[in-house]
Design a protein around this motif. Structure first.
Motif, PDB file in Angstrom:
ATOM      1  N   ASN A  87       0.828  -1.209   0.000  1.00 29.44           N
ATOM      2  CA  ASN A  87       0.000   0.000   0.000  1.00 29.44           C
ATOM      3  C   ASN A  87       0.866   1.264   0.000  1.00 29.44           C
ATOM      4  OD1 ASN A  87      -2.202  -1.712   0.130  1.00 29.44           O
ATOM      5  ND2 ASN A  87      -2.471  -1.477   2.336  1.00 29.44           N
ATOM      6  N   LYS A 145     -13.871  14.209   0.185  1.00 25.89           N
ATOM      7  CA  LYS A 145     -15.138  13.557   0.505  1.00 25.89           C
ATOM      8  C   LYS A 145     -16.202  13.901  -0.517  1.00 25.89           C
ATOM      9  CE  LYS A 145     -18.541  13.050   4.206  1.00 25.89           C
ATOM     10  NZ  LYS A 145     -18.929  13.496   5.576  1.00 25.89           N
ATOM     11  N   LEU A 149     -13.481  10.421  -3.011  1.00 26.10           N
ATOM     12  CA  LEU A 149     -12.141   9.830  -3.050  1.00 26.10           C
ATOM     13  C   LEU A 149     -11.655   9.369  -1.682  1.00 26.10           C
ATOM     14  CD1 LEU A 149     -10.349  12.297  -5.496  1.00 26.10           C
ATOM     15  CD2 LEU A 149     -11.443  10.109  -6.007  1.00 26.10           C
ATOM     16  N   ASN A 151     -11.051   6.960   1.330  1.00 23.97           N
ATOM     17  CA  ASN A 151     -10.788   5.523   1.379  1.00 23.97           C
ATOM     18  C   ASN A 151     -10.297   4.984   0.040  1.00 23.97           C
ATOM     19  OD1 ASN A 151     -10.597   3.231   3.026  1.00 23.97           O
ATOM     20  ND2 ASN A 151     -12.524   2.399   2.250  1.00 23.97           N
ATOM     21  N   THR A 152      -9.668   5.847  -0.744  1.00 25.58           N
ATOM     22  CA  THR A 152      -9.026   5.443  -2.000  1.00 25.58           C
ATOM     23  C   THR A 152      -7.615   6.009  -2.026  1.00 25.58           C
ATOM     24  OG1 THR A 152      -9.777   7.381  -3.256  1.00 25.58           O
ATOM     25  CG2 THR A 152     -11.249   5.459  -3.188  1.00 25.58           C
ATOM     26  N   PHE A 153      -6.763   5.401  -2.839  1.00 29.79           N
ATOM     27  CA  PHE A 153      -5.387   5.887  -2.948  1.00 29.79           C
ATOM     28  C   PHE A 153      -5.310   7.231  -3.654  1.00 29.79           C
ATOM     29  CE2 PHE A 153      -4.643   1.227  -2.634  1.00 29.79           C
ATOM     30  CZ  PHE A 153      -3.920   1.245  -1.452  1.00 29.79           C
ATOM     31  N   ALA A 154      -6.350   7.587  -4.397  1.00 25.78           N
ATOM     32  CA  ALA A 154      -6.377   8.896  -5.048  1.00 25.78           C
ATOM     33  C   ALA A 154      -6.401  10.036  -4.033  1.00 25.78           C
ATOM     34  CB  ALA A 154      -7.582   8.997  -5.981  1.00 25.78           C
ATOM     35  N   ALA A 155      -6.798   9.738  -2.801  1.00 25.63           N
ATOM     36  CA  ALA A 155      -6.788  10.758  -1.751  1.00 25.63           C
ATOM     37  C   ALA A 155      -5.365  11.202  -1.421  1.00 25.63           C
ATOM     38  CB  ALA A 155      -7.468  10.223  -0.495  1.00 25.63           C
ATOM     39  N   TRP A 157      -2.823  10.807  -4.049  1.00 23.52           N
ATOM     40  CA  TRP A 157      -2.260  11.225  -5.332  1.00 23.52           C
ATOM     41  C   TRP A 157      -2.674  12.645  -5.708  1.00 23.52           C
ATOM     42  CZ3 TRP A 157      -4.199   6.098  -7.941  1.00 23.52           C
ATOM     43  CH2 TRP A 157      -3.471   5.028  -7.409  1.00 23.52           C
ATOM     44  N   MET A 230      -8.268   7.021   5.166  1.00 25.68           N
ATOM     45  CA  MET A 230      -8.413   5.587   4.959  1.00 25.68           C
ATOM     46  C   MET A 230      -9.230   4.970   6.093  1.00 25.68           C
ATOM     47  SD  MET A 230      -7.240   4.506   2.169  1.00 25.68           S
ATOM     48  CE  MET A 230      -6.056   4.734   0.853  1.00 25.68           C
ATOM     49  N   SER A 232     -10.254   1.562   5.867  1.00 26.08           N
ATOM     50  CA  SER A 232     -10.183   0.114   5.692  1.00 26.08           C
ATOM     51  C   SER A 232      -8.813  -0.368   6.143  1.00 26.08           C
ATOM     52  CB  SER A 232     -10.411  -0.267   4.222  1.00 26.08           C
ATOM     53  OG  SER A 232     -10.220  -1.654   4.030  1.00 26.08           O
ATOM     54  N   LYS A 235      -6.166  -1.149   3.488  1.00 28.12           N
ATOM     55  CA  LYS A 235      -5.635  -0.064   2.665  1.00 28.12           C
ATOM     56  C   LYS A 235      -4.702   0.860   3.430  1.00 28.12           C
ATOM     57  CE  LYS A 235      -9.381   0.160  -0.720  1.00 28.12           C
ATOM     58  NZ  LYS A 235     -10.374   1.024  -1.397  1.00 28.12           N
TER      59      LYS A 235
END
Length: 290
Positions: A87, A145, A149, A151-155, A157, A230, A232, A235
């Motif tokens: 991750n 939010k 985005l 809980n995603t890796f784009a948060a 990037w 995040m 989760s 992740k």
């Protein structure tokens, strides 16, 4: 003719009393700095090899009386280190791509293109360096939010493309590349994109390598922002997982805790030792030759 191998202090200078005192003081200060940096690392490593009772004993000892290498095996199986490391590397890879493409193109535009109000735009970006990062944590979270985005890796990037410090470094580096090279490429029919990919990027490998090390260090060590965006367990990056499951763990032996921390410290130290020459080369922004 001066000797090119002569250092700051020559043998003749070392014969003088004040120079010897100053040199001794300088060596003592460096030795204290090295000790203060290495001591915590050595304590962490050796505590990971001690029995748990010996870690908490007083007075403390640096070397263990019994070398228990099994603590590292217990630490490896206590949490899923490969998953959290993956991750972290995903976050690092996305941040690096955004840094090269978005910040690289922005810095190239401000350096080599006739952008309207270029100085004002650059001053606006640089003014954000004076804003404390804690003040825009909540606005960033609310924006992510609203974009869906969280809980995603784009948060990770997306905010990586708005680093004013990296923008300043890239622009300063691009400014040192001779304009004649871009003019010759434009005469041959090259587009601005081709000038960026074919000229600016290859000549800027030192600064991009330096930034990649900075991006890696940030992705490896940051735990607070990932704990906000995040939700989760699968992740979490490595630093957040260490904070939640190791630092704040209540039923984990101290020696195993130190073993896990030692394993986490090794990769960034190895990266720095391998690429330290690129850091020095990249920070010397005036070293590009035409």
């Amino acid at each position: 003719m001066a000797n090119p191998e002569r250092g700051i202090i020559s043998r003749y200078d070392m014969k003088r009393g004040p120079v010897k005192v100053f040199y001794s003081l300088m060596v003592a200060v460096i030795a204290i700095m090295v000790f203060s940096m290495l001591y915590p690392l050595l304590v962490t490593f050796f505590n990971g090899l001690k029995p748990n009772e010996e870690v908490n004993s007083f007075p403390p000892r640096l070397l263990p009386s019994v070398w228990e290498w099994g603590n590292y095996q217990k630490g490896w199986t206590f949490i899923n280190l490969p998953l959290f490391t993956r991750n972290t590397l995903l976050i690092f890879g996305g941040n690096l791509v955004m840094t090269v493409l978005v910040l690289g193109l922005a810095a190239f535009s401000l350096s080599r293109l006739a952008v309207p109000w270029r100085r004002a735009v650059l001053a606006f970006f640089l003014s954000t360096l004076f804003i404390p990062p804690t003040t825009y944590l909540i606005p960033n979270f609310l924006n992510l939010k609203d974009l869906g985005l969280v809980n995603t890796f784009a948060a990770f990037w997306l905010p990586a493309a708005a680093n004013a410090f990296y923008l300043l470094l890239l622009k300063s580096f691009f400014d040192e590349i001779h304009q004649e090279m871009f003019e010759a490429a434009r005469i041959d029919g090259a587009s601005e994109w081709r000038c960026f990919i074919g000229i600016a990027v290859p000549l800027s490998v030192p600064i991009f390598t330096t930034l990649s090390i900075f991006v890696f260090s940030t992705a490896w060590n940051d735990w607070f922002w990932p704990s906000l965006v995040m939700h989760s367990d699968k992740k979490y990056p490595l630093a957040t997982a260490i904070n939640r499951y190791v630092i704040n763990a209540r039923r984990l032996d101290t020696n195993v805790r130190f073993a896990i921390l030692t394993m986490v410290m090794v990769p960034p130290m190895g990266v720095f030792l391998l690429f330290q020459k690129y850091i020095m080369r990249g920070l010397q922004l005036g070293g590009v030759k035409g």
